[in-house]
Design a protein around this motif. Structure first.
Motif, PDB file in Angstrom:
ATOM      1  N   PRO A   1      33.239  39.969  33.085  1.00  0.00           N
ATOM      2  CA  PRO A   1      34.669  40.217  32.833  1.00  0.00           C
ATOM      3  C   PRO A   1      35.551  39.438  33.798  1.00  0.00           C
ATOM      4  N   ARG A   2      36.758  39.082  33.321  1.00  0.00           N
ATOM      5  CA  ARG A   2      37.698  38.314  34.132  1.00  0.00           C
ATOM      6  C   ARG A   2      39.008  39.103  34.282  1.00  0.00           C
ATOM      7  N   PRO A   3      39.079  40.040  35.268  1.00  0.00           N
ATOM      8  CA  PRO A   3      40.298  40.848  35.435  1.00  0.00           C
ATOM      9  C   PRO A   3      41.423  40.064  36.116  1.00  0.00           C
ATOM     10  N   MET A   4      42.621  40.228  35.565  1.00  0.00           N
ATOM     11  CA  MET A   4      43.838  39.642  36.124  1.00  0.00           C
ATOM     12  C   MET A   4      44.840  40.766  36.339  1.00  0.00           C
ATOM     13  N   VAL A   5      45.308  40.942  37.551  1.00  0.00           N
ATOM     14  CA  VAL A   5      46.294  41.982  37.863  1.00  0.00           C
ATOM     15  C   VAL A   5      47.678  41.474  37.466  1.00  0.00           C
ATOM     16  N   VAL A   6      48.505  42.376  36.959  1.00  0.00           N
ATOM     17  CA  VAL A   6      49.902  42.053  36.696  1.00  0.00           C
ATOM     18  C   VAL A   6      50.792  43.078  37.381  1.00  0.00           C
ATOM     19  N   LEU A   7      51.729  42.587  38.178  1.00  0.00           N
ATOM     20  CA  LEU A   7      52.821  43.384  38.729  1.00  0.00           C
ATOM     21  C   LEU A   7      54.076  42.971  37.977  1.00  0.00           C
ATOM     22  N   GLY A   8      54.772  43.930  37.385  1.00  0.00           N
ATOM     23  CA  GLY A   8      55.981  43.627  36.639  1.00  0.00           C
ATOM     24  C   GLY A   8      57.222  43.984  37.437  1.00  0.00           C
ATOM     25  N   TYR A   9      58.125  43.023  37.626  1.00  0.00           N
ATOM     26  CA  TYR A   9      59.377  43.236  38.349  1.00  0.00           C
ATOM     27  C   TYR A   9      60.546  42.924  37.412  1.00  0.00           C
ATOM     28  N   SER A  10      61.539  43.787  37.410  1.00  0.00           N
ATOM     29  CA  SER A  10      62.704  43.568  36.556  1.00  0.00           C
ATOM     30  C   SER A  10      63.986  43.700  37.371  1.00  0.00           C
TER      31      SER A  10
ATOM     32  N   LEU B   1      59.961  39.530  35.322  1.00  0.00           N
ATOM     33  CA  LEU B   1      58.949  38.637  35.866  1.00  0.00           C
ATOM     34  C   LEU B   1      57.591  39.322  35.861  1.00  0.00           C
ATOM     35  N   ALA B   2      56.553  38.505  35.675  1.00  0.00           N
ATOM     36  CA  ALA B   2      55.180  38.967  35.882  1.00  0.00           C
ATOM     37  C   ALA B   2      54.617  38.243  37.086  1.00  0.00           C
ATOM     38  N   VAL B   3      54.039  38.996  38.003  1.00  0.00           N
ATOM     39  CA  VAL B   3      53.319  38.430  39.140  1.00  0.00           C
ATOM     40  C   VAL B   3      51.846  38.725  38.901  1.00  0.00           C
ATOM     41  N   ASN B   4      51.065  37.673  38.699  1.00  0.00           N
ATOM     42  CA  ASN B   4      49.649  37.819  38.349  1.00  0.00           C
ATOM     43  C   ASN B   4      48.754  37.293  39.460  1.00  0.00           C
ATOM     44  N   PHE B   5      47.662  37.983  39.722  1.00  0.00           N
ATOM     45  CA  PHE B   5      46.630  37.439  40.599  1.00  0.00           C
ATOM     46  C   PHE B   5      45.271  37.916  40.102  1.00  0.00           C
ATOM     47  N   PRO B   6      44.287  37.020  40.041  1.00  0.00           N
ATOM     48  CA  PRO B   6      42.967  37.389  39.512  1.00  0.00           C
ATOM     49  C   PRO B   6      42.117  38.076  40.556  1.00  0.00           C
ATOM     50  N   LEU B   7      41.119  38.804  40.061  1.00  0.00           N
ATOM     51  CA  LEU B   7      40.151  39.461  40.943  1.00  0.00           C
ATOM     52  C   LEU B   7      38.832  38.695  40.976  1.00  0.00           C
ATOM     53  N   CYS B   8      38.875  37.441  40.527  1.00  0.00           N
ATOM     54  CA  CYS B   8      37.759  36.508  40.622  1.00  0.00           C
ATOM     55  C   CYS B   8      38.353  35.113  40.419  1.00  0.00           C
ATOM     56  N   ASP B   9      37.580  34.081  40.639  1.00  0.00           N
ATOM     57  CA  ASP B   9      38.056  32.749  40.292  1.00  0.00           C
ATOM     58  C   ASP B   9      38.259  32.673  38.780  1.00  0.00           C
ATOM     59  N   VAL B  10      39.303  31.993  38.354  1.00  0.00           N
ATOM     60  CA  VAL B  10      39.567  31.777  36.932  1.00  0.00           C
ATOM     61  C   VAL B  10      39.264  30.319  36.615  1.00  0.00           C
ATOM     62  N   THR B  11      38.289  30.114  35.726  1.00  0.00           N
ATOM     63  CA  THR B  11      37.848  28.771  35.353  1.00  0.00           C
ATOM     64  C   THR B  11      38.179  28.513  33.889  1.00  0.00           C
ATOM     65  N   LEU B  12      37.892  27.321  33.426  1.00  0.00           N
ATOM     66  CA  LEU B  12      38.110  27.004  32.015  1.00  0.00           C
ATOM     67  C   LEU B  12      37.144  27.763  31.116  1.00  0.00           C
ATOM     68  N   GLU B  13      36.074  28.327  31.711  1.00  0.00           N
ATOM     69  CA  GLU B  13      35.068  29.025  30.906  1.00  0.00           C
ATOM     70  C   GLU B  13      35.314  30.521  30.774  1.00  0.00           C
ATOM     71  N   ASN B  14      36.012  31.150  31.733  1.00  0.00           N
ATOM     72  CA  ASN B  14      36.092  32.616  31.703  1.00  0.00           C
ATOM     73  C   ASN B  14      37.455  33.154  31.279  1.00  0.00           C
ATOM     74  N   GLY B  15      38.209  32.358  30.534  1.00  0.00           N
ATOM     75  CA  GLY B  15      39.426  32.887  29.918  1.00  0.00           C
ATOM     76  C   GLY B  15      40.691  32.648  30.682  1.00  0.00           C
ATOM     77  N   PRO B  16      41.016  31.383  30.999  1.00  0.00           N
ATOM     78  CA  PRO B  16      42.250  31.144  31.741  1.00  0.00           C
ATOM     79  C   PRO B  16      43.485  31.448  30.918  1.00  0.00           C
ATOM     80  N   PHE B  17      44.508  31.930  31.566  1.00  0.00           N
ATOM     81  CA  PHE B  17      45.844  32.045  30.991  1.00  0.00           C
ATOM     82  C   PHE B  17      46.307  30.650  30.597  1.00  0.00           C
TER      83      PHE B  17
END
Length: 270
Positions: A203-212, A133-149
């Protein structure tokens, strides 16, 4: 915020089993994440000073975070609600194997549609229950303009080529996932997805925590765990880190923008 009930945890886990994704809205304190963003900025600056080469496509940078300072908060990586959902999906005693960021910048482009891992048993042609699993959370708002997943629904349960054919035919939609600061996304990494262009100057940073699952070793990723920190962590948080390399000092965890020596998380697309 109030803890999720057992019924709510069950529902989020069911959403991931069915769709490959769920979102916990307003889960983390935005003030805490703004502090994470401030601490991440010098890491990004140092990375860009060393190299302008992108490692996730044009103007897109994967940067491992050090398990030190603000990034070593067990209230984040051992959050009870997140682990409640993780346990339901990958079983008891999961392993935390990844602490990193994905940051598209101006000039980034669409990634190829991909998965983050191949199936466990490719010779069968069948998919298994979740194992990573990937647990993701952004360090800013994620909009349609700044590179959404962007992701797809239920493709984690399909053979890869069948899913890609469905996308090509238009029967499977590729959907952007806007997020607010504080939102948390939990996803099965087998779902077909991609990064998109950041058309802004920020920049649009997104944190990922990986759990297996507890028996799964992913040699291409790891977290360098400072020995003193490990001794100070609550039991559950320390147990999550049990298969990661232990280092003598927090500085030893930094390396190349905090990447543990020998990390090979480069060929990530499947």
């Amino acid at each position: 915020m109030a803890r999720l009930t057992a019924s709510q945890l069950d529902q989020h886990a069911a959403d991931v089993r069915r769709d490959g994704i769920t979102i916990l809205r307003e889960h983390f304190d935005p003030a805490m994440l703004r502090a994470w963003a401030a601490a991440f900025t010098p890491l990004l600056d140092a990375h860009l000073a060393r190299t302008q080469d992108s490692n996730r496509g044009a103007a897109r940078h994967y940067i491992t975070l050090p398990l030190a300072g603000i990034f070593a908060d067990p209230a984040v990586f051992a959050d009870a609600d997140i682990l409640g959902i993780v346990d339901r999906l990958v079983g008891p005693e999961p392993v935390l194997c990844q602490l990193a960021t994905d940051t598209p910048m101006r000039g980034s482009d669409y990634q190829p549609l991909h998965r983050d891992t191949p199936p466990l048993f490719p010779e069968t042609g069948e998919e298994t229950p979740a194992f990573q699993l990937a647990v993701n959370f952004p360090l800013c708002d994620v909009t349609l303009e700044n590179g959404p997943f962007e992701t797809t629904r239920a493709t984690h349960l399909m053979p890869r080529q069948e899913a890609l054919a469905g996308i090509e035919a238009g029967s499977i939609a590729v959907l952007p996932v806007p997020m607010r600061l504080g939102d948390v996304m939990i996803r099965d990494v087998r779902a077909i997805h991609r990064g998109t262009p950041n058309r802004t100057e920020t920049p649009r940073p997104m944190v990922v925590l990986g759990y297996s699952r507890r028996w799964l070793l992913r040699p291409e990723v790891s977290i360098a765990v400072p020995r003193a920190l490990l001794a100070s962590l609550p039991e559950r948080a320390a147990h999550l880190l049990r298969f990661n390399p232990v280092v003598d000092a927090a500085g030893d965890a930094v390396g190349e923008t905090a990447a543990p020596a020998g990390e090979r998380y480069q060929s990530f697309m499947h």
